[in-house]
Write an enzyme that holds these catalytic residues in place. Structure first.
Site, mmCIF file in Angstrom:
data_model
loop_
_atom_site.group_PDB
_atom_site.id
_atom_site.type_symbol
_atom_site.label_atom_id
_atom_site.label_comp_id
_atom_site.label_asym_id
_atom_site.label_seq_id
_atom_site.Cartn_x
_atom_site.Cartn_y
_atom_site.Cartn_z
ATOM 1 N N TRP A 87 -14.665 -16.512 -29.672
ATOM 2 C CA TRP A 87 -14.411 -15.463 -28.551
ATOM 3 C C TRP A 87 -14.082 -16.226 -27.434
ATOM 4 O O TRP A 87 -14.044 -15.451 -26.554
ATOM 5 C CB TRP A 87 -15.779 -14.661 -28.421
ATOM 6 C CG TRP A 87 -16.171 -14.308 -29.984
ATOM 7 C CD1 TRP A 87 -17.215 -14.601 -30.585
ATOM 8 C CD2 TRP A 87 -15.687 -13.250 -30.783
ATOM 9 N NE1 TRP A 87 -17.383 -13.944 -31.800
ATOM 10 C CE2 TRP A 87 -16.467 -13.097 -32.097
ATOM 11 C CE3 TRP A 87 -14.369 -12.447 -30.746
ATOM 12 C CZ2 TRP A 87 -15.961 -12.435 -33.097
ATOM 13 C CZ3 TRP A 87 -14.106 -11.515 -31.836
ATOM 14 C CH2 TRP A 87 -15.122 -11.502 -32.792
ATOM 15 N N GLY A 88 -13.646 -17.361 -27.535
ATOM 16 C CA GLY A 88 -13.289 -18.106 -26.295
ATOM 17 C C GLY A 88 -14.321 -18.725 -25.330
ATOM 18 O O GLY A 88 -14.160 -18.950 -24.245
ATOM 19 N N THR A 90 -17.460 -21.125 -24.008
ATOM 20 C CA THR A 90 -17.931 -22.378 -24.166
ATOM 21 C C THR A 90 -19.572 -22.449 -24.039
ATOM 22 O O THR A 90 -20.049 -21.434 -23.393
ATOM 23 C CB THR A 90 -17.508 -23.252 -22.932
ATOM 24 O OG1 THR A 90 -17.739 -22.768 -21.783
ATOM 25 C CG2 THR A 90 -16.073 -23.551 -23.265
ATOM 26 N N PRO A 91 -20.183 -23.728 -24.355
ATOM 27 C CA PRO A 91 -21.609 -23.570 -23.985
ATOM 28 C C PRO A 91 -21.885 -22.873 -22.586
ATOM 29 O O PRO A 91 -22.978 -22.280 -22.251
ATOM 30 C CB PRO A 91 -22.333 -25.105 -24.167
ATOM 31 C CG PRO A 91 -21.198 -25.444 -25.444
ATOM 32 C CD PRO A 91 -19.979 -24.644 -24.940
ATOM 33 N N ASP A 94 -21.936 -19.241 -22.109
ATOM 34 C CA ASP A 94 -23.240 -18.555 -22.624
ATOM 35 C C ASP A 94 -24.380 -19.010 -21.762
ATOM 36 O O ASP A 94 -24.970 -18.135 -21.551
ATOM 37 C CB ASP A 94 -23.501 -19.272 -24.011
ATOM 38 C CG ASP A 94 -22.747 -18.616 -25.248
ATOM 39 O OD1 ASP A 94 -21.873 -17.817 -24.998
ATOM 40 O OD2 ASP A 94 -22.865 -19.096 -26.398
ATOM 41 N N ALA A 95 -24.402 -19.929 -21.277
ATOM 42 C CA ALA A 95 -25.566 -20.387 -20.305
ATOM 43 C C ALA A 95 -25.399 -19.482 -19.063
ATOM 44 O O ALA A 95 -26.630 -19.019 -18.546
ATOM 45 C CB ALA A 95 -25.618 -22.003 -19.727
ATOM 46 N N LYS A 161 -18.312 0.846 -35.495
ATOM 47 C CA LYS A 161 -19.180 1.726 -36.057
ATOM 48 C C LYS A 161 -19.515 2.813 -35.329
ATOM 49 O O LYS A 161 -20.106 2.816 -33.949
ATOM 50 C CB LYS A 161 -20.783 0.727 -36.449
ATOM 51 C CG LYS A 161 -20.261 -0.357 -37.113
ATOM 52 C CD LYS A 161 -21.604 -1.024 -37.438
ATOM 53 C CE LYS A 161 -21.488 -2.203 -38.476
ATOM 54 N NZ LYS A 161 -22.573 -2.988 -39.190
ATOM 55 N N ASP A 258 -34.839 -1.678 -41.890
ATOM 56 C CA ASP A 258 -33.957 -1.257 -42.899
ATOM 57 C C ASP A 258 -33.061 -2.377 -43.560
ATOM 58 O O ASP A 258 -32.184 -2.145 -43.689
ATOM 59 C CB ASP A 258 -33.077 -0.123 -42.352
ATOM 60 C CG ASP A 258 -32.453 0.722 -43.443
ATOM 61 O OD1 ASP A 258 -32.868 0.802 -44.562
ATOM 62 O OD2 ASP A 258 -31.154 1.379 -43.130
#
Length: 412
Positions: A87-88, A90-91, A94-95, A161, A258
Site C-alpha cells: 500500500w506504499g 514504510t515503517p 506506520d509509526a 463488503k 464467528d
C-alpha cells in the site's frame, strides 16, 4: 505415532508444507514485542527483510505496534528502514499513523522516509465514494451481514463488503460500526485480513478489505478434503496467531464471535488470514433489526455457553478454533447429516463433541482439541498457549514418520 528408521526422510513429504512457516514466526514475534523469539528466528538465518503477502516486513509490524526494542534489533541486523508494503507505506509511515514518536525519531535518524506523507496522519478509513466504482462491481459472495463485491481502488483489486440495510439503517448500529472501524484501522498482522477503509456514503455502509483470490478454508476443504498433518498444523498456527493478536489487542481484546472456515481466507503465499472479526458484535446492537443465530455466530462452530445465552469471553473463539482444526484433519465437519442447530444443541446440553477415534489425529492434536473444546470455558487454553503447543507439534511432525512409510511420507 512411531518412527521408521530404515531410510532418510523423503523429500516428497510435501515440500510446500515444509516451507509454509517461512518468515511468519519472525513477523509474529515482531508484532507482539517478543525479543527472544525474534532473536531465535534471526539466529536461524531468517532474513530480517522477508515480508508477508502484503510486503509488510517485521520492521513494519514492530513500528506500528510501538515495539522500540524490536525496531532497534531489526535495524542492527540489517532490516531495510525504507521497505515499502503493498500500500506504499514504510515503517515510518506506520509509526506516524500510530503516534509512536520515539520510533519515528529512531527511523528518521537511520534515513527513514514517509512516502505517503500527510496521509499517514489522517484516518485511513474514510474513502471518497467516487474512488470506487460500485456500479461496475462484481458480486463474489454473500454472507450473514451483506454482500461482498470485487472492485478496484487505486488500481488494486479489493473486496467491498456491504452491510445489510436492516443493520445499516439503524443509527445506533451505524455509530457502533464507524466506531469499530476506528479500531480496525489500527490492526496490522500477517494473519488477519487488512482493513483498508470505509466509503463515505450517507445511506450505505460499505467497507474495503484486502481481496484474497485463493478463497476460504471452507473452499480448501471442499476441494481437497482431509489435509496432511503438517499442512493442517501450519494452517492452525496461522489462525491461532491471528486470533492471538486480536485477543491481546490493547486496551480491549477483540473477540471474533464467528470464527468459521468461511471467515478464514488464504493469501497467494499459501498462508491463512482471519477476517470479519467484530461484525457479529455490531449486528448484536439492540434494535438492529437483525438477529444473530444463537445470539452470535454460526451454530455449527458455536461455543455451548453462547448457545445457552450465558455470559462469555475470549474462550468462545478457542472452542470454534478447535472445530476448525478438527475439520482440517477430518476433511470436513462432523455430524454433517444433522442440522447445525441440532449439533449446537447437543454440544450445549449433552456435552457432545466430535469423535477423535480416527487414526488421522496425532495424539498431541487429540489432547489439544479436548482442551480447546472443554465444557468449562475457564479450562480452555489461551491462543498464546495454543501457539506454543502447535509449534512443538509441528517440530515433532517434521522429524517423525509412521510405521509402514519407509520413504518417510505421511500416509493418511
Amino acid at each position: 505415532m512411531e518412527v521408521c528408521k530404515s531410510s532418510p526422510p523423503c523429500k516428497r513429504m510435501n515440500p510446500q508444507t515444509i516451507d509454509l512457516e517461512g518468515p511468519y514466526r519472525l513477523l509474529h514475534c515482531s508484532s507482539k514485542g517478543d525479543k527472544i523469539g525474534v532473536m531465535q528466528e534471526l539466529e536461524k538465518h531468517v532474513e530480517p527483510n522477508l515480508a508477508d503477502y502484503d510486503k509488510r516486513t517485521a520492521l513494519h509490524l514492530a513500528s506500528c505496534e510501538g515495539c522500540t526494542e524490536i525496531v532497534v534489533l531489526l535495524l542492527e541486523k540489517g532490516a531495510d528502514v525504507n521497505s515499502v508494503d503493498r500500500w506504499g507505506r514504510t515503517p515510518l509511515s506506520d509509526a506516524r499513523s500510530f503516534g509512536h514518536e520515539d520510533i519515528c525519531k529512531l527511523l528518521e535518524s537511520r534515513g527513514g522516509i514517509d512516502p505517503v506523507g500527510l496521509d499517514s496522519r489522517t484516518p485511513c478509513y474514510e474513502i471518497d465514494y467516487e474512488e470506487v466504482d460500485m456500479d461496475g462491481a462484481t458480486l463474489i459472495g454473500e454472507g450473514a451481514y451483506g454482500e461482498v463485491y470485487l472492485v478496484k481502488w487505486r488500481g488494486t483489486e479489493v473486496a467491498a463488503k456491504t452491510i445489510r440495510s436492516s443493520i445499516a439503517s439503524n443509527l445506533k448500529v451505524k455509530h457502533t460500526f464507524l466506531k469499530e472501524l476506528g479500531l480496525w484501522q489500527k490492526l496490522r498482522h500477517p494473519n488477519i485480513v487488512q482493513f483498508l477503509g470505509v466509503l463515505k456514503h450517507p445511506d450505505r455502509l460499505i467497507f474495503l478489505t484486502d481481496y484474497l483470490r485463493n478463497g476460504s478454508l471452507y473452499d480448501i476443504l471442499k476441494k481437497k478434503g482431509r489435509l496432511d498433518p503438517l499442512t493442517a498444523v501450519a494452517y492452525a498456527l496461522d489462525i491461532a496467531r491471528g486470533m492471538n493478536y486480536l485477543h491481546q489487542h490493547k486496551p480491549h481484546p477483540i473477540i471474533h464471535r464467528d470464527l468459521t472456515p468461511r471467515n478464514v481466507l488464504q493469501d497467494e503465499s499459501g498462508h491463512l488470514k482471519v477476517t470479519d472479526f467484530g461484525l457479529s458484535k455490531i449486528a448484536q446492537e439492540k434494535d438492529a433489526g437483525y438477529k444473530m443465530t444463537g445470539g452470535t455466530g454460526s451454530y455449527r462452530y458455536m461455543a455451548p455457553e453462547v448457545y445457552r445465552r450465558e455470559s462469555y469471553g475470549k474462550s468462545v473463539d478457542v472452542f470454534s478454533f478447535a472445530l476448525l482444526v478438527y475439520e482440517m484433519f477430518q476433511g470436513g465437519p462432523s455430524n454433517r447429516a444433522e442440522l447445525p442447530e441440532q449439533v449446537a444443541d447437543k454440544r450445549a446440553y449433552e456435552d457432545s463433541r466430535p469423535s477423535l477415534s480416527s487414526f488421522v489425529y496425532p495424539e498431541p492434536i487429540k489432547m489439544l482439541l479436548r482442551e480447546c473444546w472443554h465444557k468449562n470455558p475457564e479450562c480452555r487454553p489461551t491462543f498464546e498457549e495454543i501457539i506454543l503447543k502447535l509449534e512443538n507439534i509441528e517440530d515433532t511432525l517434521r522429524h517423525e514418520r509412521p510405521i509402514g512409510d519407509c520413504c518417510g511420507c505421511i500416509i493418511l
